[in-house]
Design an enzyme around this catalytic site. Structure first.
Site: not given
Length: 306
Positions: A20-22, A74, A101, A140, A202-203, A220
């Site tokens: 999930p990414m705002a 979420q 977050c 998460k 993460g990454d 990302r």
């Protein structure tokens, strides 16, 4: 390495998970990632307080597409009673709780990663949802809140005892936000001793994962090329991806929002692509979808005809 297959409650998940990414993981982008092979896509985080008060924006964020099966919404907050009130009202298959977050506007209210400082409260939140609905609950989180003070193992223990079906762990502390490198060593130790699936976050730039992790959660990297969910190492054609994304945005949203979103995504899709800057400049000045499509056609012709 192979694409993962694991279960969250009764639901079998095949492939990587879109984090999930705002501002990014709206229904259109999630649908795009599903088309490329994502096994699970998670909505932008939704405030339980907003749901309690009937906020229209929060309801829009919770829309899920037919292709999102199983679907996952979420939510975030810090009051177990609020979670219990809204859980039965959420139209999805899996409920995910944001306890990771790191942004001050979230943690300042005691939400998100602030819950990593209170494992007992975290467990009560999961229990409240489980008592209110039969949907699987996932969490998460991060390694911990303060640098060098890992609390993820304690938090995992608390939420699993309360009924969590799976946990995703981002390999940074909240104080790091997104600086430095993600550390998987502690997450691996937790996964080796966990009774529920542990999802690595993460990454990551590939959805292929090895035990003891059950799946990879991609954030990302998916913005640059959502085709990575296919497991293929060859990058997709950015023009095809952009055009399909534009179609999906136009399906679910009005023209103003659609143009606004493509401006954000084209920065990622066309980074390093010849003629990408000229295309982005044209899209940034576009005021409607037709102009965006014309800019894509001109840029594609210029790239492939030279």
């Amino acid at each position: 390495m192979t694409l993962p297959v694991f279960k969250i409650g009764e639901y079998e998940i095949r492939g990587g998970i879109l984090a999930p990414m705002a501002g990014y993981t709206d229904i259109a982008f999630r649908s795009l990632c599903r088309e490329f092979g994502a096994g699970l896509t998670v909505t932008e985080m939704v405030s339980v307080r907003g749901l309690v008060h009937g906020n229209v924006t929060t309801k829009t964020l919770m829309r899920v597409a037919e292709a999102e099966s199983p679907s996952c919404v979420q939510i975030f907050g810090n009051d177990p009673d609020d979670f219990a009130r809204v859980a039965p009202l959420i139209n999805c298959d899996i409920i995910d709780i944001n306890m990771g977050c790191p942004m001050p506007k979230i943690t300042g209210n005691g939400d998100g990663a602030a819950l990593m400082k209170d494992p007992e409260l975290a467990g009560k939140i999961v229990a409240a949802i489980k008592n209110a609905t039969d949907k699987p609950v996932t969490v998460k989180m991060r390694l911990g809140y303060r640098m060098g003070e890992p609390t993820a193992a304690e938090l995992v223990d608390s939420v699993v005892r309360a009924g969590a079906a799976a946990v995703a762990i981002h390999g940074r502390f909240a104080e790091q936000r997104y600086s430095g490198k993600s550390d998987t060593a502690e997450i691996k130790r937790i996964a080796e001793n966990s009774s529920v699936p542990i999802i690595l976050n993460g990454d990551l730039e590939s959805v292929c994962i090895e035990p003891p992790f059950s799946a990879a959660m991609i954030g990302r990297a998916a913005l640059h090329d959502p085709a990575l969910f296919s497991g293929d190492t060859v990058r997709s054609d950015p023009f095809d991806t952009a055009e399909r994304h534009l179609d999906l945005l136009s399906k679910y949203f009005d023209e103003r929002y659609t143009v606004f979103q493509v401006r954000k995504f084209f920065v990622h899709y066309f980074k390093g692509v010849r003629g990408g800057k000229a295309l982005r400049d044209a899209v940034n000045s576009a005021t409607n979808v037709r102009q965006v499509r014309n800019a894509l056609d001109i840029a594609r012709a210029a790239m492939y005809n030279n």
